[in-house]
Write a protein that holds these residues in place. Structure first.
Motif, mmCIF file in Angstrom:
data_model
loop_
_atom_site.group_PDB
_atom_site.id
_atom_site.type_symbol
_atom_site.label_atom_id
_atom_site.label_comp_id
_atom_site.label_asym_id
_atom_site.label_seq_id
_atom_site.Cartn_x
_atom_site.Cartn_y
_atom_site.Cartn_z
ATOM 1 N N GLU A 98 -5.070 50.119 2.782
ATOM 2 C CA GLU A 98 -3.921 50.912 2.336
ATOM 3 C C GLU A 98 -2.629 50.113 2.459
ATOM 4 O O GLU A 98 -1.757 50.162 1.582
ATOM 5 N N VAL A 99 -2.498 49.336 3.527
ATOM 6 C CA VAL A 99 -1.275 48.564 3.754
ATOM 7 C C VAL A 99 -1.196 47.356 2.826
ATOM 8 O O VAL A 99 -0.130 47.011 2.326
ATOM 9 N N THR A 100 -2.344 46.698 2.577
ATOM 10 C CA THR A 100 -2.321 45.462 1.798
ATOM 11 C C THR A 100 -2.477 45.692 0.298
ATOM 12 O O THR A 100 -1.758 45.109 -0.512
ATOM 13 N N ASP A 101 -3.425 46.539 -0.081
ATOM 14 C CA ASP A 101 -3.709 46.725 -1.506
ATOM 15 C C ASP A 101 -2.702 47.646 -2.187
ATOM 16 O O ASP A 101 -2.494 47.544 -3.401
ATOM 17 N N GLY A 102 -2.086 48.566 -1.424
ATOM 18 C CA GLY A 102 -1.129 49.495 -2.020
ATOM 19 C C GLY A 102 -0.007 48.784 -2.749
ATOM 20 O O GLY A 102 0.166 48.943 -3.959
ATOM 21 N N PRO A 103 0.777 47.948 -2.042
ATOM 22 C CA PRO A 103 1.858 47.243 -2.727
ATOM 23 C C PRO A 103 1.368 46.239 -3.760
ATOM 24 O O PRO A 103 1.992 46.051 -4.800
ATOM 25 N N LEU A 104 0.209 45.599 -3.487
ATOM 26 C CA LEU A 104 -0.308 44.612 -4.440
ATOM 27 C C LEU A 104 -0.628 45.264 -5.781
ATOM 28 O O LEU A 104 -0.299 44.721 -6.839
ATOM 29 N N ASN A 105 -1.250 46.425 -5.743
ATOM 30 C CA ASN A 105 -1.578 47.125 -6.982
ATOM 31 C C ASN A 105 -0.318 47.506 -7.751
ATOM 32 O O ASN A 105 -0.271 47.424 -8.981
ATOM 33 N N GLU A 106 0.707 47.934 -7.017
ATOM 34 C CA GLU A 106 1.976 48.276 -7.670
ATOM 35 C C GLU A 106 2.621 47.050 -8.308
ATOM 36 O O GLU A 106 3.160 47.122 -9.422
ATOM 37 N N LEU A 107 2.567 45.919 -7.602
ATOM 38 C CA LEU A 107 3.171 44.698 -8.124
ATOM 39 C C LEU A 107 2.453 44.232 -9.390
ATOM 40 O O LEU A 107 3.090 43.849 -10.377
ATOM 41 N N LYS A 108 1.134 44.272 -9.359
ATOM 42 C CA LYS A 108 0.355 43.841 -10.522
ATOM 43 C C LYS A 108 0.645 44.738 -11.728
ATOM 44 O O LYS A 108 0.778 44.258 -12.858
ATOM 45 N N GLU A 109 0.710 46.034 -11.482
ATOM 46 C CA GLU A 109 0.977 46.968 -12.570
ATOM 47 C C GLU A 109 2.367 46.732 -13.154
ATOM 48 O O GLU A 109 2.563 46.778 -14.374
ATOM 49 N N LEU A 110 3.322 46.476 -12.277
ATOM 50 C CA LEU A 110 4.689 46.232 -12.740
ATOM 51 C C LEU A 110 4.751 45.007 -13.659
ATOM 52 O O LEU A 110 5.304 45.058 -14.751
ATOM 53 N N VAL A 111 4.156 43.897 -13.206
ATOM 54 C CA VAL A 111 4.225 42.654 -13.967
ATOM 55 C C VAL A 111 3.446 42.753 -15.277
ATOM 56 O O VAL A 111 3.843 42.193 -16.298
ATOM 57 N N ALA A 112 2.334 43.505 -15.249
ATOM 58 C CA ALA A 112 1.473 43.587 -16.435
ATOM 59 C C ALA A 112 2.016 44.543 -17.497
ATOM 60 O O ALA A 112 1.755 44.367 -18.684
ATOM 61 N N HIS A 113 2.770 45.562 -17.087
ATOM 62 C CA HIS A 113 3.177 46.596 -18.040
ATOM 63 C C HIS A 113 4.688 46.814 -18.064
ATOM 64 O O HIS A 113 5.164 47.926 -18.145
ATOM 65 N N THR A 114 5.435 45.727 -17.990
ATOM 66 C CA THR A 114 6.885 45.896 -18.009
ATOM 67 C C THR A 114 7.510 45.016 -19.077
ATOM 68 O O THR A 114 6.978 43.969 -19.428
ATOM 69 N N ASP A 115 8.633 45.465 -19.606
ATOM 70 C CA ASP A 115 9.383 44.654 -20.558
ATOM 71 C C ASP A 115 10.643 44.093 -19.898
ATOM 72 O O ASP A 115 11.567 43.643 -20.563
ATOM 73 N N LEU A 116 10.668 44.104 -18.562
ATOM 74 C CA LEU A 116 11.808 43.562 -17.824
ATOM 75 C C LEU A 116 11.808 42.043 -17.891
ATOM 76 O O LEU A 116 10.754 41.407 -17.958
ATOM 77 N N ASP A 117 13.001 41.447 -17.843
ATOM 78 C CA ASP A 117 13.088 39.995 -17.740
ATOM 79 C C ASP A 117 12.820 39.602 -16.284
ATOM 80 O O ASP A 117 12.661 40.474 -15.418
ATOM 81 N N PRO A 118 12.725 38.285 -15.976
ATOM 82 C CA PRO A 118 12.414 37.883 -14.601
ATOM 83 C C PRO A 118 13.356 38.434 -13.538
ATOM 84 O O PRO A 118 12.919 38.768 -12.435
ATOM 85 N N VAL A 119 14.641 38.537 -13.868
ATOM 86 C CA VAL A 119 15.596 39.101 -12.901
ATOM 87 C C VAL A 119 15.246 40.553 -12.607
ATOM 88 O O VAL A 119 15.204 40.984 -11.447
ATOM 89 N N GLY A 120 14.979 41.326 -13.649
ATOM 90 C CA GLY A 120 14.601 42.721 -13.458
ATOM 91 C C GLY A 120 13.285 42.860 -12.733
ATOM 92 O O GLY A 120 13.100 43.759 -11.906
ATOM 93 N N GLN A 121 12.333 41.961 -13.024
ATOM 94 C CA GLN A 121 11.043 42.000 -12.339
ATOM 95 C C GLN A 121 11.191 41.682 -10.860
ATOM 96 O O GLN A 121 10.583 42.345 -10.014
#
Length: 261
Positions: A98-121
């Motif tokens: 829960e502690v390790t995979d929780g944030p990792l899953n959120e980070l992966k989802e953010l990078v994979a499904h975002t139209d933000l530029d690197p600063v926004g990411q």
């Protein structure tokens, strides 16, 4: 009055079918309610289980805490606790995951499904990690303190997760360097610095203290970006090699002027 056509006439058979259909929909909706209530209760109990286990493990150590202690702290019987977890090792594994995979899953989802530029990411990545550490500090501190006691398979999983988080941040930094938004630094070192700043929140942030979660999250996100962003006057005008060569020529121009003076 015009007579009703056969297409608009509702026969007794049709009325019965419609009534039956409504009854099935209503019945299905009603049958979902217990399932939703059961899921909500399970989430509440599991969260309380994690909180109490974290507290007891920190106070008494993993070996000095029993499942009965955890059940007593939650206010349920030990047989009832077995519905959620079968052993202390399984509970520890759930906590680590829960502690390790929780944030990792959120980070992966953010990078994979975002139209933000690197600063926004980068801003969003820092916000995810800081918010996790600020709202669940005891769980992360317990994980760090218990590293030496973790079974080999949990240690391996934790190491994999840490490397994946670091790699995700480093890739965002590298993308920002290539886009001319971040200074040309070592992306891995930069990622380690950003991650260390975020993780340290678990030790110094106190909920209900002088700062709230959102204020701290916003400030640390701004600090991470400020540490990497190129100065406004030194930003690439476009992308790719041509934009980089243009900036290089400008820098050489500036250097020549200084040498002439």
């Amino acid at each position: 009055m015009a007579a009703m056509t056969s297409g608009s006439r509702r026969t007794p058979a049709r009325r019965k079918a419609e009534s039956s259909s409504r009854a099935r929909r209503d019945g299905a909706a009603d049958s979902d309610k217990p399932a939703r209530a059961s899921t909500a209760r399970r989430e509440l109990v599991e969260n309380e289980m994690y909180e109490q286990a974290t507290r007891l493990f920190a106070e008494r150590g993993f070996a000095g805490t029993s499942l009965q202690d955890i059940a007593d702290a939650i206010g349920i019987t030990r047989p009832a606790l077995y519905y959620y977890v079968k052993s202390k090792d399984e509970l520890l594994a759930k906590l680590v995951t829960e502690v390790t995979d929780g944030p990792l899953n959120e980070l992966k989802e953010l990078v994979a499904h975002t139209d933000l530029d690197p600063v926004g990411q980068l801003r969003a990545l820092v916000e995810i990690i800081v918010r996790r550490r600020a709202t669940q500090p005891a769980r992360f501190r317990l994980l760090i303190r218990s590293e030496a006691e973790l079974p080999d398979e949990l240690t391996a999983a934790y190491d994999d997760s840490r490397r994946a988080v670091l790699k995700t941040i480093a890739e965002v930094v590298e993308d920002g360097i290539r886009a001319g938004q971040f200074r040309p630094v070592d992306a891995r070192v930069a990622a380690l610095g950003v991650l260390g700043m975020c993780n340290w929140v678990a030790w110094w942030f106190h909920p209900g203290g002088r700062d709230d979660v959102e204020t701290v999250t916003d400030q640390l996100a701004e600090m991470a970006i400020a540490a990497l962003r190129r100065p406004d006057h030194h930003t690439l005008d476009g992308e790719g090699p041509e934009a980089a060569l243009k900036m290089l020529r400008q820098d050489l121009d500036h250097l020549e002027r200084l040498l002439k003076d």
